[in-house]
Scaffold this motif. Sequence first.
Motif, mmCIF file in Angstrom:
data_model
loop_
_atom_site.group_PDB
_atom_site.id
_atom_site.type_symbol
_atom_site.label_atom_id
_atom_site.label_comp_id
_atom_site.label_asym_id
_atom_site.label_seq_id
_atom_site.Cartn_x
_atom_site.Cartn_y
_atom_site.Cartn_z
ATOM 1 N N ILE A 1 0.790 -1.125 -0.120
ATOM 2 C CA ILE A 1 -0.020 -0.001 0.180
ATOM 3 C C ILE A 1 0.780 1.165 -0.048
ATOM 4 C CG2 ILE A 1 -1.999 -1.243 1.195
ATOM 5 C CD1 ILE A 1 -0.898 0.448 3.628
ATOM 6 N N LEU A 2 0.306 2.214 -0.513
ATOM 7 C CA LEU A 2 0.924 3.767 -0.663
ATOM 8 C C LEU A 2 0.236 4.397 0.411
ATOM 9 C CD1 LEU A 2 3.057 5.572 -1.673
ATOM 10 C CD2 LEU A 2 1.480 6.418 -3.151
ATOM 11 N N THR A 3 0.473 5.048 1.546
ATOM 12 C CA THR A 3 -0.352 5.917 2.445
ATOM 13 C C THR A 3 0.304 7.081 2.902
ATOM 14 O OG1 THR A 3 -1.094 5.389 4.707
ATOM 15 C CG2 THR A 3 1.125 4.711 4.393
ATOM 16 N N VAL A 4 -0.473 8.039 3.144
ATOM 17 C CA VAL A 4 -0.378 9.256 3.458
ATOM 18 C C VAL A 4 -0.850 9.307 4.967
ATOM 19 C CG1 VAL A 4 -0.792 11.819 3.044
ATOM 20 C CG2 VAL A 4 -0.519 10.289 1.044
ATOM 21 N N LEU A 5 -0.010 9.966 5.686
ATOM 22 C CA LEU A 5 -0.333 9.899 7.146
ATOM 23 C C LEU A 5 0.098 11.474 7.653
ATOM 24 C CD1 LEU A 5 1.675 6.980 8.486
ATOM 25 C CD2 LEU A 5 -0.458 6.968 7.947
ATOM 26 N N ASP A 6 -0.995 11.897 8.536
ATOM 27 C CA ASP A 6 -0.575 13.171 9.314
ATOM 28 C C ASP A 6 0.212 12.949 10.455
ATOM 29 O OD1 ASP A 6 -2.367 11.881 11.092
ATOM 30 O OD2 ASP A 6 -4.156 13.283 10.813
ATOM 31 N N HIS A 7 0.519 13.933 11.273
ATOM 32 C CA HIS A 7 1.543 13.909 12.443
ATOM 33 C C HIS A 7 1.175 12.576 13.385
ATOM 34 C CE1 HIS A 7 4.175 14.645 15.643
ATOM 35 N NE2 HIS A 7 3.377 14.729 16.440
ATOM 36 N N ASP A 8 -0.175 12.641 13.714
ATOM 37 C CA ASP A 8 -0.883 11.471 14.528
ATOM 38 C C ASP A 8 -0.857 10.119 14.035
ATOM 39 O OD1 ASP A 8 -1.569 13.297 16.738
ATOM 40 O OD2 ASP A 8 -2.858 14.020 15.544
ATOM 41 N N GLY A 9 -0.893 10.006 12.598
ATOM 42 C CA GLY A 9 -0.781 8.811 11.991
ATOM 43 C C GLY A 9 0.540 8.337 11.960
ATOM 44 N N GLU A 10 1.688 9.119 11.803
ATOM 45 C CA GLU A 10 2.896 8.855 11.633
ATOM 46 C C GLU A 10 3.447 8.298 12.905
ATOM 47 O OE1 GLU A 10 7.312 10.576 10.897
ATOM 48 O OE2 GLU A 10 5.708 11.921 10.909
ATOM 49 N N ARG A 11 2.994 8.831 13.921
ATOM 50 C CA ARG A 11 3.349 8.512 15.241
ATOM 51 C C ARG A 11 2.932 7.114 15.769
ATOM 52 N NH1 ARG A 11 1.985 12.567 19.794
ATOM 53 N NH2 ARG A 11 0.163 12.133 19.174
ATOM 54 N N ALA A 12 1.650 6.988 15.267
ATOM 55 C CA ALA A 12 0.876 5.696 15.657
ATOM 56 C C ALA A 12 1.321 4.778 14.821
ATOM 57 C CB ALA A 12 -0.692 6.004 15.478
ATOM 58 N N HIS A 13 1.403 4.891 13.356
ATOM 59 C CA HIS A 13 1.883 3.783 12.494
ATOM 60 C C HIS A 13 3.425 3.341 12.452
ATOM 61 C CE1 HIS A 13 -2.077 2.884 10.643
ATOM 62 N NE2 HIS A 13 -2.370 4.359 10.926
ATOM 63 N N LEU A 14 4.068 4.676 12.513
ATOM 64 C CA LEU A 14 5.458 4.085 12.442
ATOM 65 C C LEU A 14 6.297 4.341 13.420
ATOM 66 C CD1 LEU A 14 5.640 6.343 9.098
ATOM 67 C CD2 LEU A 14 5.231 4.011 9.194
ATOM 68 N N HIS A 15 6.122 4.800 14.571
ATOM 69 C CA HIS A 15 6.936 5.109 15.635
ATOM 70 C C HIS A 15 6.293 4.391 16.872
ATOM 71 C CE1 HIS A 15 9.310 7.548 13.145
ATOM 72 N NE2 HIS A 15 8.238 8.355 12.916
ATOM 73 N N ALA A 16 5.345 5.063 17.491
ATOM 74 C CA ALA A 16 5.022 4.762 18.803
ATOM 75 C C ALA A 16 4.185 3.452 19.007
ATOM 76 C CB ALA A 16 4.000 5.982 19.581
ATOM 77 N N GLU A 17 4.541 2.816 20.104
ATOM 78 C CA GLU A 17 3.621 1.547 20.425
ATOM 79 C C GLU A 17 2.547 1.654 21.210
ATOM 80 O OE1 GLU A 17 6.352 -1.396 21.826
ATOM 81 O OE2 GLU A 17 7.038 -1.667 19.837
ATOM 82 N N ASP A 18 1.296 1.038 21.148
ATOM 83 C CA ASP A 18 0.014 1.202 22.120
ATOM 84 C C ASP A 18 0.669 0.648 23.373
ATOM 85 O OD1 ASP A 18 -1.912 -1.094 20.507
ATOM 86 O OD2 ASP A 18 -0.406 -1.439 22.066
ATOM 87 N N PRO A 19 -0.045 0.594 24.265
ATOM 88 C CA PRO A 19 0.406 0.255 25.693
ATOM 89 C C PRO A 19 0.471 -1.314 25.828
ATOM 90 C CG PRO A 19 -1.430 1.682 26.130
ATOM 91 C CD PRO A 19 -1.243 1.687 24.555
#
Length: 216
Positions: A174-192
């Motif tokens: 897939i090709l995806t466009v992420l805003d700041h929150d999307g980038e942080r959630a999908h590419l960086h931060a892990e959930d609890p």
Amino acid sequence: MAQELDLDAVIRRRIRGLRLARGWSLDALAARCRLSPSTLSRLETGHRRIALDQLMPIARALDTSLDQLVESPEDEDVVIRPQPSSTPGLTTWLLSSDRALHGMTVAKMRIQPGRPPAPDRLAVHPGRDWFTVLSGTARLHLGERVIVIEAGQAAQFSTMVPHAIVAQGGPVEILTVLDHDGERAHLHAEDPSGDRLVRGSAGRPEPGGVDRASAE
């Protein structure tokens, strides 16, 4: 020497292009940077050598910086050479630079097939996500809905709805466009729980994260 001459020509074209974009005549720009119209004309046409003490007032008059006016025309600010970043079941290529797209991030993802995520494993974050399927078939779990997205199709949705993207029947790109929150959630931060947004198969670490059983 040739590179210096090439940059010199680029600077002249930038001055002329910015002047014309503002609808200014030579006289109008000359008055703003306190040069004579004949001097400015010779600078633009290459009949006069460009001096630093002339470039600074020209840059100010054109509402740009000296750095931007004399920036090298190399391709490094244009060409992006993405490197793959992999976690089990998920490979990601960043396709935009940090300063591009007004804070938006473009990424290509290859997702391996896996089990459907449990409802309590669907992720939520502020904003909206957009992706298009390059190859394969994606299954978008969006709240209680499951939506199949085929190659050539795209999806856009509120990420305040619990969601996950899963490959169906084989790998999906897939090709995806992420805003700041999307980038942080999908590419960086892990959930609890230690999981990421893109989920995967049973019996091994899930794509983009870790298997809940092994985490617990």
